[in-house]
Design an enzyme around this catalytic site. Structure first.
Site, PDB file in Angstrom:
ATOM      1  N   ASP A  86       0.820  -1.202   0.000  1.00  0.00           N
ATOM      2  CA  ASP A  86       0.000   0.000   0.000  1.00  0.00           C
ATOM      3  C   ASP A  86       0.857   1.256   0.000  1.00  0.00           C
ATOM      4  O   ASP A  86       2.055   1.218   0.282  1.00  0.00           O
ATOM      5  CB  ASP A  86      -0.942   0.005   1.205  1.00  0.00           C
ATOM      6  N   ASP A 116       8.805   4.092  -1.304  1.00  0.00           N
ATOM      7  CA  ASP A 116       8.077   3.494  -0.178  1.00  0.00           C
ATOM      8  C   ASP A 116       6.789   2.840  -0.667  1.00  0.00           C
ATOM      9  O   ASP A 116       5.731   3.428  -0.605  1.00  0.00           O
ATOM     10  CB  ASP A 116       7.780   4.602   0.839  1.00  0.00           C
ATOM     11  N   GLU A 148      -0.026  -1.356   5.756  1.00  0.00           N
ATOM     12  CA  GLU A 148       1.068  -0.892   6.617  1.00  0.00           C
ATOM     13  C   GLU A 148       0.928   0.591   6.900  1.00  0.00           C
ATOM     14  O   GLU A 148       1.282   1.057   8.000  1.00  0.00           O
ATOM     15  CB  GLU A 148       2.416  -1.186   5.948  1.00  0.00           C
TER      16      GLU A 148
END
Length: 388
Positions: A86, A116, A148
């Site tokens: 995610d 990320d 996350e």
């Protein structure tokens, strides 16, 4: 001479491009929260083509969210390469390029999740495709989690499932190719002061929750100072636990006694500080702060806490990461899924090619000169823990 690939898959940049093109925002706000299944399905397809045994694990109570566990080889030990699928939300107007398209410019790869951390999966697959199952004496596991960036419910459920039996884990968060062996935890709490409303012309008609919150804030700040005296770790850039007062709201009109007031705060504990003990210490202090004002206090979590993390001193995976990168492991101020994997009995290091300064920012990018070094490190880790 390049090492041959055993599997006819898309090249590394094509995999990155396809992963980034799948929006997978996770948020505690339902109006912007998204599914991650498109990302999971792409990973599952590529890994099945590489002869991995793939299992897609839907999250409890979230049918549009899933984890993935893919295993190549058999036996004990081995290596888990893990990451989350995610991203945070984004404002496309602040980007110079399309956040859902991989854009190469200035020796950088721009796009949502380049740093990320969707790109990590493309590098993992690129490294893994250099090995056939006959090469492996111990299993290679690739794990992908959901949520996350919001609740970490994916890692919590995956760690509790018992499906990760291998002893060592690399989490590919953006560390700038520098191993991270410890980080702070994250506790987000709501303090609700309950009073009694009434006409402002006579204070005796009510109990002012906002004035009570003033006492609560004073007590929290006093507690913060005490914590920072009691707990210090010079391995962190900010060597003390931090506590941020982030949001406050209450009351409805100047001529009405405030009946309810709520405060949200964020506490970042150091390794060795226990979440349950901290909250058990705080509650009676807050109660005492308003004991003479006919007010009640409710302390409740805004999300499940993330414990602080510290790898064991004789960690094999930390030592291997240090050797392969040539950099000694260090600490980080942010939180990751590491404590959940560690809680399942696994040996964990955090190591990825991105830079934390790029995370959650417009024009997020991954430097091109990080790509091949990260692939080389991943190949070295697979050889050490799965082949040797």
């Amino acid at each position: 001479m390049p090492i041959p690939s055993f599997y006819p898959l898309p090249d590394t940049l094509t995999m990155m491009r396809e992963l980034i093109s799948c929006p997978s925002v996770s948020s505690i706000s339902p109006d912007i929260d998204m599914s991650n299944l498109a990302v999971i399905e792409k990973l599952a397809g590529w890994l099945e083509d590489m002869d991995f045994s793939v299992e897609v694990l839907p999250l409890k109570d979230s049918p549009t969210k899933a984890n993935l566990v893919a295993i190549l080889g058999q036996g004990q030990g081995g290596l888990v390469l893990a990451g989350h699928t995610d991203t945070v939300s984004f404002d496309e107007q602040l980007w110079k390029s399309n956040p859902l398209a991989l854009t190469e410019a200035d020796n950088r790869l721009y796009g949502m999740g380049t740093s990320d951390m969707k790109s990590f999966f493309a590098l993992v697959i690129t490294a893994a495709r250099r090995f056939s199952v006959s090469d492996l004496k111990h299993p290679l596991v690739i794990a992908a989690t959901a949520d996350e960036e919001s609740t970490m419910s994916g890692a919590r459920q995956l760690a509790a499932s018992g499906r990760l039996q291998s002893g060592r884990v690399v989490i590919g968060e953006p560390t700038g190719l520098r191993p991270v062996h410890m980080h702070k935890g994250m506790i987000m709490e709501s303090v609700h002061v309950h009073g009694r409303s009434g006409h402002s012309s006579d204070p005796a008609l009510g109990a002012n929750a906002m004035e009570g919150m003033h006492e609560v804030i004073s007590e929290i700040r006093k507690w913060r100072a005490e914590l920072q005296q009691r707990f210090q770790n010079p391995q962190f850039n900010v060597p003390v636990p931090t506590l941020n007062l982030g949001r406050i709201f209450g009351g409805d009109n100047p001529n009405r006694i405030c009946g309810d007031c709520e405060l949200h705060f964020d506490l970042r504990p150091l390794p060795g500080m226990l979440v349950d003990e901290l909250l058990a210490e705080l509650q009676p202090r807050l109660n005492a702060a308003v004991s003479e004002a006919a007010l009640d206090i409710t302390l409740k979590p805004l999300m499940k806490p993330v414990p602080p993390f510290a790898a064991k001193e004789d960690s094999e995976i930390v030592a291997a990461a240090e050797q392969l990168t040539g950099v000694l492991a260090e600490s980080a101020a942010y939180s990751t899924e590491a404590p959940f994997f560690q809680g399942a009995g696994l040996d964990v290091v955090i190591l990825g090619p991105g830079n934390i300064a790029q995370a959650h920012q417009p024009d997020e990018y991954l430097a091109l000169d990080r790509v091949q070094p990260m692939i080389d490190v991943l190949e070295g880790l697979i050889r050490r823990f799965c082949v040797a």
